[in-house]
Design a protein around this motif. Structure first.
Motif, PDB file in Angstrom:
ATOM      1  N   PHE A   1       0.853  -1.188   0.000  1.00  0.00           N
ATOM      2  CA  PHE A   1       0.000   0.000   0.000  1.00  0.00           C
ATOM      3  C   PHE A   1       0.892   1.243   0.000  1.00  0.00           C
ATOM      4  N   PRO A   2       0.628   2.209  -0.869  1.00  0.00           N
ATOM      5  CA  PRO A   2       1.453   3.425  -0.922  1.00  0.00           C
ATOM      6  C   PRO A   2       1.056   4.421   0.173  1.00  0.00           C
ATOM      7  N   VAL A   3       1.444   4.097   1.407  1.00  0.00           N
ATOM      8  CA  VAL A   3       1.109   4.934   2.561  1.00  0.00           C
ATOM      9  C   VAL A   3       2.380   5.321   3.311  1.00  0.00           C
ATOM     10  N   ASP A   4       2.242   6.303   4.172  1.00  0.00           N
ATOM     11  CA  ASP A   4       3.355   6.756   5.002  1.00  0.00           C
ATOM     12  C   ASP A   4       3.470   5.968   6.295  1.00  0.00           C
ATOM     13  N   VAL A   5       2.328   5.458   6.775  1.00  0.00           N
ATOM     14  CA  VAL A   5       2.284   4.795   8.076  1.00  0.00           C
ATOM     15  C   VAL A   5       1.398   3.555   7.998  1.00  0.00           C
ATOM     16  N   PHE A   6       1.839   2.487   8.666  1.00  0.00           N
ATOM     17  CA  PHE A   6       1.009   1.311   8.892  1.00  0.00           C
ATOM     18  C   PHE A   6       0.722   1.244  10.383  1.00  0.00           C
ATOM     19  N   SER A   7      -0.499   0.880  10.730  1.00  0.00           N
ATOM     20  CA  SER A   7      -0.816   0.624  12.127  1.00  0.00           C
ATOM     21  C   SER A   7      -1.608  -0.667  12.195  1.00  0.00           C
ATOM     22  N   TRP A   8      -1.540  -1.319  13.361  1.00  0.00           N
ATOM     23  CA  TRP A   8      -2.287  -2.546  13.593  1.00  0.00           C
ATOM     24  C   TRP A   8      -2.385  -2.766  15.086  1.00  0.00           C
ATOM     25  N   TRP A   9      -3.305  -3.611  15.471  1.00  0.00           N
ATOM     26  CA  TRP A   9      -3.526  -3.944  16.865  1.00  0.00           C
ATOM     27  C   TRP A   9      -2.380  -4.816  17.344  1.00  0.00           C
ATOM     28  N   THR A  10      -1.745  -4.441  18.435  1.00  0.00           N
ATOM     29  CA  THR A  10      -0.565  -5.176  18.896  1.00  0.00           C
ATOM     30  C   THR A  10      -0.806  -5.976  20.162  1.00  0.00           C
ATOM     31  N   VAL A  11      -2.062  -6.116  20.580  1.00  0.00           N
ATOM     32  CA  VAL A  11      -2.320  -6.835  21.822  1.00  0.00           C
ATOM     33  C   VAL A  11      -3.184  -8.080  21.647  1.00  0.00           C
ATOM     34  N   GLY A  12      -3.560  -8.416  20.438  1.00  0.00           N
ATOM     35  CA  GLY A  12      -4.384  -9.593  20.202  1.00  0.00           C
ATOM     36  C   GLY A  12      -3.606 -10.888  20.391  1.00  0.00           C
ATOM     37  N   ARG A  13      -4.320 -12.000  20.365  1.00  0.00           N
ATOM     38  CA  ARG A  13      -3.668 -13.289  20.618  1.00  0.00           C
ATOM     39  C   ARG A  13      -2.659 -13.654  19.541  1.00  0.00           C
ATOM     40  N   THR A  14      -2.842 -13.167  18.324  1.00  0.00           N
ATOM     41  CA  THR A  14      -1.865 -13.444  17.267  1.00  0.00           C
ATOM     42  C   THR A  14      -1.302 -12.151  16.688  1.00  0.00           C
ATOM     43  N   ALA A  15      -1.300 -11.095  17.492  1.00  0.00           N
ATOM     44  CA  ALA A  15      -0.828  -9.786  17.021  1.00  0.00           C
ATOM     45  C   ALA A  15       0.624  -9.868  16.572  1.00  0.00           C
ATOM     46  N   LEU A  16       0.934  -9.122  15.515  1.00  0.00           N
ATOM     47  CA  LEU A  16       2.300  -9.095  14.999  1.00  0.00           C
ATOM     48  C   LEU A  16       3.193  -8.256  15.909  1.00  0.00           C
ATOM     49  N   PRO A  17       4.263  -8.827  16.410  1.00  0.00           N
ATOM     50  CA  PRO A  17       5.190  -8.001  17.188  1.00  0.00           C
ATOM     51  C   PRO A  17       5.923  -7.023  16.279  1.00  0.00           C
ATOM     52  N   TRP A  18       6.272  -5.853  16.799  1.00  0.00           N
ATOM     53  CA  TRP A  18       6.917  -4.819  16.009  1.00  0.00           C
ATOM     54  C   TRP A  18       8.191  -5.331  15.361  1.00  0.00           C
ATOM     55  N   LYS A  19       9.031  -6.064  16.062  1.00  0.00           N
ATOM     56  CA  LYS A  19      10.332  -6.458  15.509  1.00  0.00           C
ATOM     57  C   LYS A  19      10.171  -7.307  14.256  1.00  0.00           C
ATOM     58  N   ILE A  20       9.127  -8.124  14.150  1.00  0.00           N
ATOM     59  CA  ILE A  20       8.924  -8.930  12.948  1.00  0.00           C
ATOM     60  C   ILE A  20       8.430  -8.050  11.813  1.00  0.00           C
ATOM     61  N   SER A  21       7.410  -7.243  12.068  1.00  0.00           N
ATOM     62  CA  SER A  21       6.840  -6.413  11.020  1.00  0.00           C
ATOM     63  C   SER A  21       7.803  -5.336  10.570  1.00  0.00           C
ATOM     64  N   ASN A  22       8.544  -4.761  11.496  1.00  0.00           N
ATOM     65  CA  ASN A  22       9.492  -3.707  11.146  1.00  0.00           C
ATOM     66  C   ASN A  22      10.552  -4.223  10.193  1.00  0.00           C
ATOM     67  N   SER A  23      10.985  -5.456  10.362  1.00  0.00           N
ATOM     68  CA  SER A  23      12.014  -5.987   9.484  1.00  0.00           C
ATOM     69  C   SER A  23      11.498  -6.201   8.070  1.00  0.00           C
ATOM     70  N   ALA A  24      10.188  -6.312   7.914  1.00  0.00           N
ATOM     71  CA  ALA A  24       9.612  -6.515   6.584  1.00  0.00           C
ATOM     72  C   ALA A  24       9.294  -5.202   5.885  1.00  0.00           C
ATOM     73  N   SER A  25       9.392  -4.095   6.612  1.00  0.00           N
ATOM     74  CA  SER A  25       9.029  -2.803   6.043  1.00  0.00           C
ATOM     75  C   SER A  25      10.167  -2.229   5.214  1.00  0.00           C
ATOM     76  N   PRO A  26       9.834  -1.691   4.035  1.00  0.00           N
ATOM     77  CA  PRO A  26      10.874  -1.046   3.222  1.00  0.00           C
ATOM     78  C   PRO A  26      11.501   0.102   3.990  1.00  0.00           C
ATOM     79  N   GLY A  27      12.803   0.206   3.938  1.00  0.00           N
ATOM     80  CA  GLY A  27      13.507   1.286   4.580  1.00  0.00           C
ATOM     81  C   GLY A  27      13.738   1.113   6.056  1.00  0.00           C
ATOM     82  N   ALA A  28      13.327  -0.019   6.608  1.00  0.00           N
ATOM     83  CA  ALA A  28      13.499  -0.233   8.066  1.00  0.00           C
ATOM     84  C   ALA A  28      14.910  -0.670   8.374  1.00  0.00           C
TER      85      ALA A  28
END
Length: 102
Positions: A75-102
């Motif tokens: 998605f051509p956006v500046d920011v991604f957000s998601w729920w981080t407290v659910g039972r299968t929520a994505l931890p930041w360290k995993i998602s951040n490594s998949a983000s372009p420019g991270a």
């Protein structure tokens, strides 16, 4: 619906909004991946593409618990957000490594 949302978003940015915040249902408990790819993603992409570069903070909130995050990273956006407290929520360290420019 996408055309109306595009017009609304462009007007909001024109009169001073920093961008748009759009929640995108993208999780297994909400809909199948096939339905997401066919009926949700193309229209979300159309809205985000239309306002890309117009706002300073266009945000895609990826809604749900068991997310199709990999299918949203283009998605051509500046920011991604998601729920981080659910039972299968994505931890930041995993998602951040998949983000372009991270």
């Amino acid at each position: 619906m996408a055309e109306n949302l595009i017009a609304y978003s462009m007007k909001a940015i024109e009169i001073g909004a920093a961008g748009i915040f759009m929640s995108v249902p993208a999780a297994k408990e909400i809909l199948s991946r096939e339905i997401f790819l066919t009926f949700v993603k193309p229209y979300a992409m159309k809205v985000f593409a239309a306002v890309s570069g117009l706002g300073r903070m266009n945000t895609a909130h990826i809604h749900g618990d068991d997310l199709y995050m990999d299918d949203c990273l283009d998605f051509p956006v500046d920011v991604f957000s998601w729920w981080t407290v659910g039972r299968t929520a994505l931890p930041w360290k995993i998602s951040n490594s998949a983000s372009p420019g991270a």
